[in-house]
Design a protein around this motif. Structure first.
Motif, PDB file in Angstrom:
ATOM      1  N   ILE A   1      72.271  44.706  -5.553  1.00 43.02           N
ATOM      2  CA  ILE A   1      73.565  45.351  -5.856  1.00 43.02           C
ATOM      3  C   ILE A   1      74.210  45.852  -4.567  1.00 43.02           C
ATOM      4  O   ILE A   1      75.411  45.675  -4.343  1.00 43.02           O
ATOM      5  CB  ILE A   1      73.368  46.500  -6.878  1.00 43.02           C
ATOM      6  CG1 ILE A   1      73.064  45.900  -8.251  1.00 43.02           C
ATOM      7  CG2 ILE A   1      74.591  47.401  -6.966  1.00 43.02           C
ATOM      8  CD1 ILE A   1      72.666  46.894  -9.314  1.00 43.02           C
TER       9      ILE A   1
ATOM     10  N   THR B   1      74.160  41.810 -12.362  1.00 41.23           N
ATOM     11  CA  THR B   1      73.083  42.508 -11.644  1.00 41.23           C
ATOM     12  C   THR B   1      73.060  43.978 -12.034  1.00 41.23           C
ATOM     13  O   THR B   1      71.992  44.578 -12.180  1.00 41.23           O
ATOM     14  CB  THR B   1      73.272  42.359 -10.115  1.00 41.23           C
ATOM     15  OG1 THR B   1      73.585  41.008  -9.834  1.00 41.23           O
ATOM     16  CG2 THR B   1      72.018  42.747  -9.362  1.00 41.23           C
ATOM     17  N   LYS B   2      74.229  44.555 -12.235  1.00 44.84           N
ATOM     18  CA  LYS B   2      74.281  45.961 -12.674  1.00 44.84           C
ATOM     19  C   LYS B   2      73.678  46.108 -14.072  1.00 44.84           C
ATOM     20  O   LYS B   2      72.998  47.100 -14.361  1.00 44.84           O
ATOM     21  CB  LYS B   2      75.728  46.468 -12.668  1.00 44.84           C
ATOM     22  CG  LYS B   2      76.188  46.845 -11.261  1.00 44.84           C
ATOM     23  CD  LYS B   2      77.553  47.498 -11.279  1.00 44.84           C
ATOM     24  CE  LYS B   2      77.933  47.968  -9.883  1.00 44.84           C
ATOM     25  NZ  LYS B   2      79.303  48.438  -9.799  1.00 44.84           N
TER      26      LYS B   2
ATOM     27  N   GLU C   1      77.682  44.628  -3.169  1.00 47.50           N
ATOM     28  CA  GLU C   1      78.732  45.606  -2.885  1.00 47.50           C
ATOM     29  C   GLU C   1      79.244  45.430  -1.458  1.00 47.50           C
ATOM     30  O   GLU C   1      80.448  45.480  -1.203  1.00 47.50           O
ATOM     31  CB  GLU C   1      78.199  47.043  -3.070  1.00 47.50           C
ATOM     32  CG  GLU C   1      78.012  47.474  -4.505  1.00 47.50           C
ATOM     33  CD  GLU C   1      79.325  47.780  -5.226  1.00 47.50           C
ATOM     34  OE1 GLU C   1      80.390  47.642  -4.607  1.00 47.50           O
ATOM     35  OE2 GLU C   1      79.269  48.107  -6.418  1.00 47.50           O
TER      36      GLU C   1
ATOM     37  N   GLN D   1      68.402  46.940  -7.038  1.00 48.49           N
ATOM     38  CA  GLN D   1      69.298  47.869  -6.343  1.00 48.49           C
ATOM     39  C   GLN D   1      69.723  47.304  -4.988  1.00 48.49           C
ATOM     40  O   GLN D   1      70.882  47.432  -4.582  1.00 48.49           O
ATOM     41  CB  GLN D   1      68.595  49.229  -6.173  1.00 48.49           C
ATOM     42  CG  GLN D   1      69.489  50.345  -5.665  1.00 48.49           C
ATOM     43  CD  GLN D   1      70.709  50.594  -6.551  1.00 48.49           C
ATOM     44  OE1 GLN D   1      70.572  50.880  -7.726  1.00 48.49           O
ATOM     45  NE2 GLN D   1      71.907  50.414  -5.995  1.00 48.49           N
TER      46      GLN D   1
END
Lengths: 51, 710
Positions: free
Chosen positions: B207, B504-505, B211, B204
């Motif tokens: 991510i 990664t998601k 992002e 997370q």
């Protein structure tokens, strides 16, 4: 619809055929009257009170 | 007959009194039929009369034992409190009064004098019976037994299940190894869950960084785009400043030009028509004089009458010079016309016409005609012909005069038309000099580009401002500074290395699923553990445990028995052979048989009308078992008609002065059979004897108690 007289006759027949004592018969009738609404503590209390 | 009573049933805490129909309408020497639904007190009336008449104290041999017990129960004062007063009119006119106080004894009085109950049998015969169709009764009882057995089975089943669960929950059934294994699995599962949670957290975070990186790159790109737009905008502005501004020009109206040209075409047509007038005049005059020189002069004219030519520079010169030629020619033609018209005949034409008219009129007068011929030697006819010739010649001068008039305004017309065309051409040319929509110039081109670049710059500035506003709190940096942006981007790129956001998601989805599976597994083990661990650690005595186990076994066996009893019942109902291999089955059949016999009041009527006392009915052989040891097949037992025959026999055999027949539940007997019974009763009514019957029948269609006389 339950017929007490009939039920009594059938329980009599069972008890006579299987040499069930009066105490045991009393317990059977008690358990039948409770249906599924009893737990182990309650049953132990009933048995030990019978004694 | 008068009947009044109060019956109190202590166990039910209820009290009953008779309804009006019973109280005063049951009559002697009548067949009284009481109808009502169940539990409305029909049978009680029969029981009361029997009890009041001491039937239990003086039972007849034929009185069924079941009825006897019905009557005798009123002696039980702990259960019942019965008081009554019954008045029966006897054959001898006396009144038999039967009474009892709530706690008192039964009394019988005739004409207010006590009458011993043993003596009652000498004055009144009471017959109480329950006629029934045994076959129908068996079927009904079997159906009832089926229902009763099912109801009992419901109870034994529930109890057997509850006992099974209870015994399972006892301590000695607790599986310690399983508990330990589950505990270990739970610990292992929790550990794995923690690892997966950590992994999920790291993914997370990656991510989030990816992002952030994506967003910062977006900001950077937006900033670069905005700066590029600014440079472009400034470049165009500089070019624009260098470029001279164009003058303002009115817009050309092509429709107007079209309109003026159309007007000029009309004018040119009029010029052509005008010129045609000249050529026509020349043609006309050519008959009077030689005018070829006019034609030659006019023919020198160039063709300037096309609409396009009007807008050329030399058109007006041509028109002007030609108009001059036309003026000269017209002037000469008019002179020629004047010369032609300078003639006496032409000038006196009207006088000649008048003379011709007078002579023509006179020529019709023969005497005048002759007179002129004789005196003047004048031939009127010849004179008229000569005059006509002169007039004809003179008439030709009219054409010349007309030509002259027509030519007078030609020059002015041509000049006016030329002037109109000139004005229109002037307006056309003025319009033609104005600018058009398609016309553009360099200034405009640069101006447009500058406006576009400015719009692009403003848009990008707004977008960047929005983006930065959203990210400012998150990054805590001034994202509009490229250097800061680059530093942040570089720093994030080091963290993110070569990771891709979609991959990664995917990893996050995978680890989330694993975590959920692990959680489910751990929860399942926890549930299993709680179930197993919940098994009681009770302080239970060994003997109590023994009783519980025995009880469980007994309940199970009883349940099996009740379950097995369904078979013979169902077999009997479907007409199949009933096996009696097991003693339990035989005994069950005995029980069912006793119930059936009891429901028939322990007696049956054979086809011949013979009454037999029975102890049971064997459903496996379809036989009634009699008290005397014999057995009777069901098929040999009478139905309704035999019951009626039996009852008729009983009625006929009665020979007391007063007779009371009490028949309960006559519903099993057909109407035709019942007629035989009613007829037998009515035949017993004489002046010396009374015969009264009280019968009951169930009426399910109308539950209220009613009384009728048959």
């Amino acid at each position: 619809m339950e017929n007490k007289e009939y039920s009594e006759k059938i329980i009599n027949l069972f008890c006579e055929s299987n040499n069930i004592s009066d105490d045991e018969r009393g317990l059977i009738e008690k358990v039948l009257s409770l249906g599924s609404e009893f737990n182990v503590e309650e049953l132990i209390k009933i048995i030990e009170n019978e004694d | 007959m008068k009947i009044d009573y109060t019956l109190a049933i202590h166990s039910e805490n209820k009290q009953f009194n008779p309804k009006e129909e019973i109280k005063s309408h049951i009559s002697e020497n009548q067949v009284n039929l009481i109808t009502a639904g169940n539990s409305n007190g029909k049978t009680f009336v029969l029981n009361l009369l029997s009890y009041a008449l001491f039937l239990d104290a003086n039972p007849s041999k034929s009185l069924p034992s079941k009825i006897l017990s019905r009557i005798s129960k009123f002696n039980n004062v702990e259960e019942f409190a019965l008081e009554y007063s019954i008045e029966i009119k006897l054959a001898n006119g006396h009144n038999l009064v039967l009474s009892k106080a709530a706690n008192g004894e039964r009394k019988a009085e005739v004409n207010n004098k006590p009458y011993g109950h043993k003596n009652l049998t000498s004055i009144i015969d009471v017959i109480y019976d329950v006629p029934s169709d045994p076959v129908e009764r068996i079927t009904n009882v079997i159906s009832s037994v089926d229902q009763w057995n099912d109801a009992l089975l419901d109870k034994t089943k529930a109890s057997a299940y509850a006992m099974g669960q209870l015994v399972k929950s006892l301590k000695e059934n607790r599986n310690e190894a399983l508990i330990q294994e589950l505990q270990e699995q739970i610990i292992k599962g929790e550990k794995r869950k923690a690892e997966l949670e950590k992994e999920k957290k790291e993914i997370q975070e990656s991510i989030d960084s990816l992002e952030d990186l994506r967003m910062l790159k977006l900001v950077r790109q937006k900033l670069l785009d905005k700066n590029a737009a600014l440079v472009k905008m400034k470049g165009y502005k500089s070019d624009l400043d260098k470029c001279p501004k164009p003058e303002k020009k009115a817009k050309r109206n092509d429709q107007l030009i079209k309109k003026y040209r159309a007007a000029n075409s009309e004018h040119l047509l009029e010029i052509q028509i005008t010129l045609k007038v000249i050529s026509d005049a020349i043609t006309t005059l050519s008959e009077h004089t030689n005018i070829s020189h006019f034609t030659k002069r006019l023919q020198a004219k160039p063709d300037y009458t096309s609409s396009i030519e009007t807008e050329e520079n030399d058109w007006f010169e041509l028109h002007h010079s030609y108009t001059k030629v036309v003026d000269e020619v017209i002037n000469d033609i008019i002179n020629s016309c004047d010369k032609i018209l300078d003639n006496p005949a032409a000038q006196e034409l009207s006088s000649l016409k008048r003379i011709h008219s007078v002579i023509s009129a006179s020529s019709k007068l023969t005497s005048l005609k002759n007179l002129l011929s004789e005196k003047m030697n004048l031939d009127v006819e010849i004179l008229l012909d000569q005059l006509s010739d002169i007039i004809d010649d003179a008439t030709k001068f009219n054409e010349v005069d007309a030509v002259k008039n027509n030519l007078k305004n030609i020059g002015n017309n041509l000049r006016n038309l030329g002037s109109s065309i000139f004005q229109n051409v002037k307006l056309i040319n003025a319009e033609k000099t104005k600018g058009t929509e398609a016309s553009s110039n360099k200034y405009q081109e640069i101006y447009d580009k500058w406006v576009q670049a400015e719009q692009s710059f403003n848009r990008l500035s707004n977008e960047l401002a929005d983006l930065v506003l959203k990210l400012r709190k998150h990054f805590q940096v001034n994202a509009t500074e490229l250097k800061t942006l680059e530093n942040n981007i570089n720093s994030l790129q080091r963290i993110c290395k070569e990771k891709s956001l979609p991959l990664t998601k995917d990893k996050l989805v995978d680890v989330t699923r694993k975590l959920k599976d692990q959680d489910t597994k751990v929860n399942s083990n926890k549930t299993k553990l709680s179930i197993e661990d919940a098994k009681r650690d009770l302080d239970i005595k060994p003997e109590t445990l023994g009783v519980i186990k025995k009880l469980q076994t007994d309940i199970m066996m009883l349940n099996n028995n009740v379950l097995n009893f369904q078979k013979p019942i169902k077999k009997y109902k479907t007409g199949q052979t009933i096996e009696t291999n097991h003693i339990e089955d035989q005994k069950f059949i005995e029980i069912v048989g006793e119930i059936i016999a009891s429901s028939l009041n322990n007696f049956i009527i054979r086809s011949g009308g013979e009454k037999k006392e029975i102890s049971s009915f064997d459903i496996s052989t379809d036989k009634f078992l009699c008290v005397d040891g014999s057995s009777i097949l069901k098929s040999e037992v009478s139905t309704g008609i035999s019951s009626a025959t039996y009852l008729t026999q009983v009625i006929n055999n009665s020979n007391k002065p007063n007779m009371l027949f009490l028949f309960d539940e006559i519903g099993d007997i057909s109407e035709s059979s019942m007629k035989i019974v009613v007829e037998a009763i009515k035949q017993k009514i004489t002046s010396d004897s009374t015969c009264t019957a009280v019968m009951t029948r169930v009426d399910h269609s109308d539950e209220t108690l009613k009384l009728a006389y048959l």
